[in-house]
Design a protein around this motif. Structure first.
Motif, PDB file in Angstrom:
ATOM      1  N   GLN A 112     -10.000  -1.896   4.232  1.00  0.00           N
ATOM      2  CA  GLN A 112     -10.512  -2.554   3.030  1.00  0.00           C
ATOM      3  C   GLN A 112      -9.376  -2.916   2.069  1.00  0.00           C
ATOM      4  O   GLN A 112      -9.369  -3.984   1.472  1.00  0.00           O
ATOM      5  CB  GLN A 112     -11.546  -1.669   2.325  1.00  0.00           C
ATOM      6  CG  GLN A 112     -12.853  -1.555   3.069  1.00  0.00           C
ATOM      7  CD  GLN A 112     -13.522  -2.912   3.264  1.00  0.00           C
ATOM      8  OE1 GLN A 112     -13.531  -3.752   2.375  1.00  0.00           O
ATOM      9  NE2 GLN A 112     -14.063  -3.135   4.448  1.00  0.00           N
ATOM     10  N   SER A 113      -8.416  -2.007   1.915  1.00  0.00           N
ATOM     11  CA  SER A 113      -7.273  -2.285   1.033  1.00  0.00           C
ATOM     12  C   SER A 113      -6.447  -3.450   1.560  1.00  0.00           C
ATOM     13  O   SER A 113      -6.020  -4.312   0.783  1.00  0.00           O
ATOM     14  CB  SER A 113      -6.394  -1.044   0.891  1.00  0.00           C
ATOM     15  OG  SER A 113      -7.062  -0.042   0.170  1.00  0.00           O
TER      16      SER A 113
ATOM     17  N   GLU B 243      -1.888  -1.034  -3.934  1.00  0.00           N
ATOM     18  CA  GLU B 243      -2.964  -0.058  -3.817  1.00  0.00           C
ATOM     19  C   GLU B 243      -2.356   1.305  -3.529  1.00  0.00           C
ATOM     20  O   GLU B 243      -1.393   1.413  -2.774  1.00  0.00           O
ATOM     21  CB  GLU B 243      -3.900  -0.412  -2.658  1.00  0.00           C
ATOM     22  CG  GLU B 243      -4.889  -1.488  -2.961  1.00  0.00           C
ATOM     23  CD  GLU B 243      -5.989  -1.010  -3.885  1.00  0.00           C
ATOM     24  OE1 GLU B 243      -6.670  -0.023  -3.575  1.00  0.00           O
ATOM     25  OE2 GLU B 243      -6.164  -1.651  -4.930  1.00  0.00           O
TER      26      GLU B 243
ATOM     27  N   ILE C 206       0.870  -1.174   0.000  1.00  0.00           N
ATOM     28  CA  ILE C 206       0.000   0.000   0.000  1.00  0.00           C
ATOM     29  C   ILE C 206       0.905   1.221   0.000  1.00  0.00           C
ATOM     30  O   ILE C 206       1.789   1.348   0.844  1.00  0.00           O
ATOM     31  CB  ILE C 206      -0.937   0.025   1.225  1.00  0.00           C
ATOM     32  CG1 ILE C 206      -1.899  -1.162   1.174  1.00  0.00           C
ATOM     33  CG2 ILE C 206      -1.700   1.346   1.289  1.00  0.00           C
ATOM     34  CD1 ILE C 206      -2.783  -1.292   2.398  1.00  0.00           C
TER      35      ILE C 206
ATOM     36  N   LYS D 135      -3.461   1.897 -11.677  1.00  0.00           N
ATOM     37  CA  LYS D 135      -2.667   0.906 -10.950  1.00  0.00           C
ATOM     38  C   LYS D 135      -1.183   1.176 -11.121  1.00  0.00           C
ATOM     39  O   LYS D 135      -0.736   1.594 -12.181  1.00  0.00           O
ATOM     40  CB  LYS D 135      -2.965  -0.497 -11.469  1.00  0.00           C
ATOM     41  CG  LYS D 135      -4.256  -1.064 -10.972  1.00  0.00           C
ATOM     42  CD  LYS D 135      -4.077  -1.554  -9.562  1.00  0.00           C
ATOM     43  CE  LYS D 135      -5.318  -2.279  -9.093  1.00  0.00           C
ATOM     44  NZ  LYS D 135      -5.291  -2.547  -7.689  1.00  0.00           N
TER      45      LYS D 135
ATOM     46  N   ILE E 140      -3.327   4.997  -1.931  1.00  0.00           N
ATOM     47  CA  ILE E 140      -4.334   5.675  -1.102  1.00  0.00           C
ATOM     48  C   ILE E 140      -3.879   7.111  -0.884  1.00  0.00           C
ATOM     49  O   ILE E 140      -2.738   7.350  -0.491  1.00  0.00           O
ATOM     50  CB  ILE E 140      -4.503   4.965   0.265  1.00  0.00           C
ATOM     51  CG1 ILE E 140      -4.930   3.509   0.056  1.00  0.00           C
ATOM     52  CG2 ILE E 140      -5.500   5.716   1.131  1.00  0.00           C
ATOM     53  CD1 ILE E 140      -5.016   2.713   1.336  1.00  0.00           C
TER      54      ILE E 140
ATOM     55  N   LEU F  10      -5.975  -6.884  -0.532  1.00  0.00           N
ATOM     56  CA  LEU F  10      -4.642  -7.306  -0.948  1.00  0.00           C
ATOM     57  C   LEU F  10      -4.250  -8.651  -0.344  1.00  0.00           C
ATOM     58  O   LEU F  10      -3.676  -9.500  -1.024  1.00  0.00           O
ATOM     59  CB  LEU F  10      -3.603  -6.247  -0.589  1.00  0.00           C
ATOM     60  CG  LEU F  10      -3.630  -4.983  -1.446  1.00  0.00           C
ATOM     61  CD1 LEU F  10      -2.742  -3.913  -0.825  1.00  0.00           C
ATOM     62  CD2 LEU F  10      -3.214  -5.273  -2.874  1.00  0.00           C
TER      63      LEU F  10
ATOM     64  N   ARG G 273     -10.891   2.777   4.835  1.00  0.00           N
ATOM     65  CA  ARG G 273     -10.257   2.693   3.507  1.00  0.00           C
ATOM     66  C   ARG G 273      -9.000   1.829   3.563  1.00  0.00           C
ATOM     67  O   ARG G 273      -8.779   0.966   2.721  1.00  0.00           O
ATOM     68  CB  ARG G 273      -9.915   4.101   3.006  1.00  0.00           C
ATOM     69  CG  ARG G 273      -9.093   4.137   1.734  1.00  0.00           C
ATOM     70  CD  ARG G 273      -9.898   3.646   0.523  1.00  0.00           C
ATOM     71  NE  ARG G 273      -9.152   3.848  -0.703  1.00  0.00           N
ATOM     72  CZ  ARG G 273      -8.445   2.911  -1.332  1.00  0.00           C
ATOM     73  NH1 ARG G 273      -8.385   1.696  -0.853  1.00  0.00           N
ATOM     74  NH2 ARG G 273      -7.801   3.180  -2.450  1.00  0.00           N
TER      75      ARG G 273
END
Length: 80
Positions: A64-65, A51, A34, A45, A53, A69, A61
């Motif tokens: 969830q990531s 991810e 992340i 991407k 952010i 992942l 948030r």
């Protein structure tokens, strides 16, 4: 070996978060990462299992990531 890495784009020293991401990807292409930043808005991407952010971000948030992942990482591991 970590299960997931969280890095900011801006870090003290000579390496920024995107350079760290490239180094990690060279040796561990499926390790979830992340990348966060309050200064750069990234669209799209960066790499698979990555991810981006933007700050400020909510706990939900990030949570969830992480879940997404780690689930994807576990699914990839089943393929091998």
């Amino acid at each position: 070996m970590p299960e997931l890495i969280v890095t900011d784009i801006r870090m003290p020293g000579s390496m920024d978060g995107l350079t760290l991401l490239k180094v990690v990807r060279a040796d561990h292409p499926t390790l979830p990462v992340i990348v966060v930043s309050g200064h750069i808005a990234f669209m799209g991407k960066i790499y698979a299992q990555t991810e981006f952010i933007t700050k400020p971000y909510s706990f939900d948030r990030v949570h969830q990531s992480i879940k997404m992942l780690l689930y994807a990482s576990a699914e990839d591991a089943k393929k091998y």
